[in-house]
Design a protein around this motif. Structure first.
Motif, PDB file in Angstrom:
ATOM      1  N   ARG A  71      50.198  12.774  29.643  1.00 10.17           N
ATOM      2  CA  ARG A  71      50.068  11.323  29.636  1.00 10.17           C
ATOM      3  C   ARG A  71      50.703  10.781  30.896  1.00 10.17           C
ATOM      4  O   ARG A  71      51.475  11.465  31.551  1.00 10.17           O
ATOM      5  CB  ARG A  71      50.773  10.745  28.416  1.00 10.17           C
ATOM      6  N   LYS A  72      50.421   9.531  31.213  1.00  8.61           N
ATOM      7  CA  LYS A  72      51.080   8.915  32.355  1.00  8.61           C
ATOM      8  C   LYS A  72      52.568   8.821  32.064  1.00  8.61           C
ATOM      9  O   LYS A  72      52.974   8.624  30.919  1.00  8.61           O
ATOM     10  CB  LYS A  72      50.508   7.530  32.615  1.00  8.61           C
ATOM     11  N   LEU A  73      53.366   8.947  33.119  1.00 11.55           N
ATOM     12  CA  LEU A  73      54.807   8.847  32.956  1.00 11.55           C
ATOM     13  C   LEU A  73      55.190   7.415  32.588  1.00 11.55           C
ATOM     14  O   LEU A  73      54.642   6.461  33.130  1.00 11.55           O
ATOM     15  CB  LEU A  73      55.519   9.239  34.253  1.00 11.55           C
ATOM     16  N   THR A  74      56.161   7.306  31.684  1.00  6.90           N
ATOM     17  CA  THR A  74      56.684   5.990  31.337  1.00  6.90           C
ATOM     18  C   THR A  74      57.647   5.544  32.434  1.00  6.90           C
ATOM     19  O   THR A  74      58.056   6.345  33.286  1.00  6.90           O
ATOM     20  CB  THR A  74      57.435   6.029  29.996  1.00  6.90           C
ATOM     21  N   LYS A  75      58.029   4.285  32.415  1.00  5.55           N
ATOM     22  CA  LYS A  75      59.004   3.790  33.396  1.00  5.55           C
ATOM     23  C   LYS A  75      60.312   4.555  33.287  1.00  5.55           C
ATOM     24  O   LYS A  75      60.938   4.887  34.291  1.00  5.55           O
ATOM     25  CB  LYS A  75      59.256   2.294  33.182  1.00  5.55           C
ATOM     26  N   GLU A  76      60.730   4.863  32.053  1.00  4.13           N
ATOM     27  CA  GLU A  76      61.973   5.590  31.842  1.00  4.13           C
ATOM     28  C   GLU A  76      61.881   7.006  32.411  1.00  4.13           C
ATOM     29  O   GLU A  76      62.830   7.498  33.026  1.00  4.13           O
ATOM     30  CB  GLU A  76      62.328   5.649  30.352  1.00  4.13           C
ATOM     31  N   GLN A  77      60.738   7.658  32.215  1.00  5.23           N
ATOM     32  CA  GLN A  77      60.567   9.014  32.742  1.00  5.23           C
ATOM     33  C   GLN A  77      60.548   9.008  34.268  1.00  5.23           C
ATOM     34  O   GLN A  77      61.152   9.869  34.900  1.00  5.23           O
ATOM     35  CB  GLN A  77      59.285   9.639  32.188  1.00  5.23           C
ATOM     36  N   LYS A  78      59.883   8.020  34.850  1.00 10.79           N
ATOM     37  CA  LYS A  78      59.886   7.906  36.313  1.00 10.79           C
ATOM     38  C   LYS A  78      61.304   7.696  36.826  1.00 10.79           C
ATOM     39  O   LYS A  78      61.705   8.281  37.833  1.00 10.79           O
ATOM     40  CB  LYS A  78      58.984   6.752  36.759  1.00 10.79           C
ATOM     41  N   ARG A  79      62.069   6.859  36.112  1.00  8.32           N
ATOM     42  CA  ARG A  79      63.458   6.603  36.499  1.00  8.32           C
ATOM     43  C   ARG A  79      64.283   7.889  36.399  1.00  8.32           C
ATOM     44  O   ARG A  79      65.041   8.229  37.302  1.00  8.32           O
ATOM     45  CB  ARG A  79      64.062   5.519  35.593  1.00  8.32           C
TER      46      ARG A  79
ATOM     47  N   TRP B 123      65.041  29.963  24.274  1.00  7.96           N
ATOM     48  CA  TRP B 123      64.318  30.244  25.507  1.00  7.96           C
ATOM     49  C   TRP B 123      64.881  29.396  26.634  1.00  7.96           C
ATOM     50  O   TRP B 123      65.304  28.268  26.420  1.00  7.96           O
ATOM     51  CB  TRP B 123      62.837  29.940  25.337  1.00  7.96           C
ATOM     52  N   ILE B 124      64.876  29.938  27.840  1.00  6.81           N
ATOM     53  CA  ILE B 124      65.299  29.214  29.030  1.00  6.81           C
ATOM     54  C   ILE B 124      64.030  28.935  29.843  1.00  6.81           C
ATOM     55  O   ILE B 124      63.251  29.850  30.100  1.00  6.81           O
ATOM     56  CB  ILE B 124      66.267  30.045  29.889  1.00  6.81           C
ATOM     57  N   THR B 125      63.826  27.691  30.231  1.00  6.01           N
ATOM     58  CA  THR B 125      62.629  27.325  30.988  1.00  6.01           C
ATOM     59  C   THR B 125      63.018  26.596  32.260  1.00  6.01           C
ATOM     60  O   THR B 125      63.870  25.723  32.244  1.00  6.01           O
ATOM     61  CB  THR B 125      61.699  26.433  30.138  1.00  6.01           C
ATOM     62  N   LEU B 126      62.377  26.981  33.353  1.00  3.04           N
ATOM     63  CA  LEU B 126      62.537  26.310  34.637  1.00  3.04           C
ATOM     64  C   LEU B 126      61.158  25.832  35.041  1.00  3.04           C
ATOM     65  O   LEU B 126      60.242  26.640  35.244  1.00  3.04           O
ATOM     66  CB  LEU B 126      63.083  27.282  35.688  1.00  3.04           C
ATOM     67  N   GLY B 127      60.972  24.525  35.101  1.00  2.00           N
ATOM     68  CA  GLY B 127      59.662  23.987  35.439  1.00  2.00           C
ATOM     69  C   GLY B 127      59.774  22.593  36.005  1.00  2.00           C
ATOM     70  O   GLY B 127      60.803  21.941  35.875  1.00  2.00           O
ATOM     71  N   SER B 128      58.710  22.147  36.616  1.00  4.00           N
ATOM     72  CA  SER B 128      58.678  20.821  37.210  1.00  4.00           C
ATOM     73  C   SER B 128      58.297  19.789  36.150  1.00  4.00           C
ATOM     74  O   SER B 128      57.339  19.974  35.418  1.00  4.00           O
ATOM     75  CB  SER B 128      57.672  20.783  38.353  1.00  4.00           C
ATOM     76  N   ALA B 129      59.048  18.694  36.115  1.00  3.67           N
ATOM     77  CA  ALA B 129      58.745  17.622  35.170  1.00  3.67           C
ATOM     78  C   ALA B 129      57.665  16.697  35.710  1.00  3.67           C
ATOM     79  O   ALA B 129      57.058  15.954  34.964  1.00  3.67           O
ATOM     80  CB  ALA B 129      60.003  16.817  34.850  1.00  3.67           C
ATOM     81  N   SER B 130      57.418  16.771  37.003  1.00  6.29           N
ATOM     82  CA  SER B 130      56.411  15.895  37.607  1.00  6.29           C
ATOM     83  C   SER B 130      55.849  16.568  38.844  1.00  6.29           C
ATOM     84  O   SER B 130      56.600  17.002  39.702  1.00  6.29           O
ATOM     85  CB  SER B 130      57.049  14.565  38.001  1.00  6.29           C
ATOM     86  N   PRO B 131      54.525  16.650  38.958  1.00  9.30           N
ATOM     87  CA  PRO B 131      53.953  17.272  40.141  1.00  9.30           C
ATOM     88  C   PRO B 131      54.223  16.477  41.417  1.00  9.30           C
ATOM     89  O   PRO B 131      54.124  17.004  42.505  1.00  9.30           O
ATOM     90  CB  PRO B 131      52.454  17.325  39.844  1.00  9.30           C
ATOM     91  N   ALA B 132      54.606  15.217  41.270  1.00  8.78           N
ATOM     92  CA  ALA B 132      54.847  14.375  42.437  1.00  8.78           C
ATOM     93  C   ALA B 132      56.232  14.598  43.052  1.00  8.78           C
ATOM     94  O   ALA B 132      56.511  14.122  44.134  1.00  8.78           O
ATOM     95  CB  ALA B 132      54.701  12.902  42.050  1.00  8.78           C
ATOM     96  N   THR B 133      57.104  15.321  42.359  1.00  9.96           N
ATOM     97  CA  THR B 133      58.455  15.544  42.883  1.00  9.96           C
ATOM     98  C   THR B 133      58.733  17.032  42.969  1.00  9.96           C
ATOM     99  O   THR B 133      58.014  17.849  42.423  1.00  9.96           O
ATOM    100  CB  THR B 133      59.528  14.917  41.961  1.00  9.96           C
TER     101      THR B 133
ATOM    102  N   SER C  42      66.516  12.317  29.822  1.00 12.81           N
ATOM    103  CA  SER C  42      66.269  12.360  28.383  1.00 12.81           C
ATOM    104  C   SER C  42      65.494  13.616  28.039  1.00 12.81           C
ATOM    105  O   SER C  42      64.857  14.230  28.903  1.00 12.81           O
ATOM    106  CB  SER C  42      65.468  11.132  27.947  1.00 12.81           C
ATOM    107  N   PHE C  43      65.525  14.008  26.782  1.00 16.40           N
ATOM    108  CA  PHE C  43      64.742  15.160  26.339  1.00 16.40           C
ATOM    109  C   PHE C  43      63.248  14.890  26.508  1.00 16.40           C
ATOM    110  O   PHE C  43      62.476  15.796  26.788  1.00 16.40           O
ATOM    111  CB  PHE C  43      65.053  15.507  24.884  1.00 16.40           C
ATOM    112  N   GLU C  44      62.837  13.615  26.334  1.00 17.42           N
ATOM    113  CA  GLU C  44      61.423  13.281  26.514  1.00 17.42           C
ATOM    114  C   GLU C  44      60.956  13.632  27.924  1.00 17.42           C
ATOM    115  O   GLU C  44      59.866  14.172  28.109  1.00 17.42           O
ATOM    116  CB  GLU C  44      61.160  11.786  26.264  1.00 17.42           C
ATOM    117  N   THR C  45      61.794  13.329  28.910  1.00 14.86           N
ATOM    118  CA  THR C  45      61.445  13.642  30.297  1.00 14.86           C
ATOM    119  C   THR C  45      61.570  15.132  30.568  1.00 14.86           C
ATOM    120  O   THR C  45      60.693  15.733  31.184  1.00 14.86           O
ATOM    121  CB  THR C  45      62.346  12.848  31.260  1.00 14.86           C
ATOM    122  N   ALA C  46      62.645  15.743  30.093  1.00 13.49           N
ATOM    123  CA  ALA C  46      62.846  17.179  30.325  1.00 13.49           C
ATOM    124  C   ALA C  46      61.725  18.006  29.714  1.00 13.49           C
ATOM    125  O   ALA C  46      61.296  19.016  30.284  1.00 13.49           O
ATOM    126  CB  ALA C  46      64.192  17.609  29.757  1.00 13.49           C
ATOM    127  N   ALA C  47      61.206  17.578  28.571  1.00 13.78           N
ATOM    128  CA  ALA C  47      60.143  18.322  27.891  1.00 13.78           C
ATOM    129  C   ALA C  47      58.857  18.361  28.708  1.00 13.78           C
ATOM    130  O   ALA C  47      57.990  19.208  28.467  1.00 13.78           O
ATOM    131  CB  ALA C  47      59.882  17.735  26.509  1.00 13.78           C
TER     132      ALA C  47
END
Length: 176
Positions: free
Chosen positions: A77-85, A47-57, A20-25
């Protein structure tokens, strides 16, 4: 940094790319994200951006951004269940399974900036400043707290650079 987007496009992106865009953002919260202007777009600033969505992955998001009205939001903020998925699904994907049909490959990142859209989260503090200093800061109009932050950030950068240069000079002398 938070953005607005078209919910229909968000749903299409979720189906097509499994994110989702929420996770990609979340990649914009990565202080080491690489960002450069999209040279393929003539009609709008992108703009083109390459970045990590989560420091744990070790998964990374690569997408094009059209700047729009910035939406104020809380910091990390803490990741939501959907973002973790979403992040787990991306991390599990093989390179050949990634659909790049709507994102041409970027081979040259030489013009990229590190952390272009990253903004550290703000914290509320109480400071006691001299009255004339506050008058001077407020004399430039609205946003005096932002000016204080910029002045302190500039001083911090200069002090850090100066300390680094001093260490390098000492190191050169000790080797000589």
């Amino acid at each position: 940094m938070r953005f607005e987007w078209d919910e229909t496009k968000n749903q299409r992106n979720l189906v097509k790319h499994r994110v989702s865009f929420e996770t990609a953002a979340l990649a914009f919260d990565d202080p080491y994200a690489l960002t450069q202007r999209d040279e393929l777009s003539d009609e709008e600033e992108r703009w083109i951006t390459l970045g990590s969505a989560s420091p744990a992955t070790r998964s990374f998001e690569l997408f094009r951004l059209v700047p729009q009205r910035r939406v104020r939001g809380k910091g990390m903020r803490k990741l939501t269940k959907e973002q973790k998925r979403d992040i787990a699904a991306i991390a599990a994907m093989k390179d050949e399974d990634i659909d790049l049909s709507d994102i041409p490959e970027v081979l040259d990142w030489s013009k990229a900036e590190i952390g272009k859209f990253y903004r550290p989260p703000k914290r509320s503090v109480t400071m006691r400043l001299d009255g004339d200093v506050i008058d001077w800061l407020k004399g430039y109009g609205k946003g005096y707290q932002t000016r204080v932050n910029l002045l302190l950030r500039h001083a911090m950068a200069r002090a850090t650079t100066g300390t680094t240069q001093l260490r390098q000079a000492r190191s050169r002398r000790s080797r000589a």
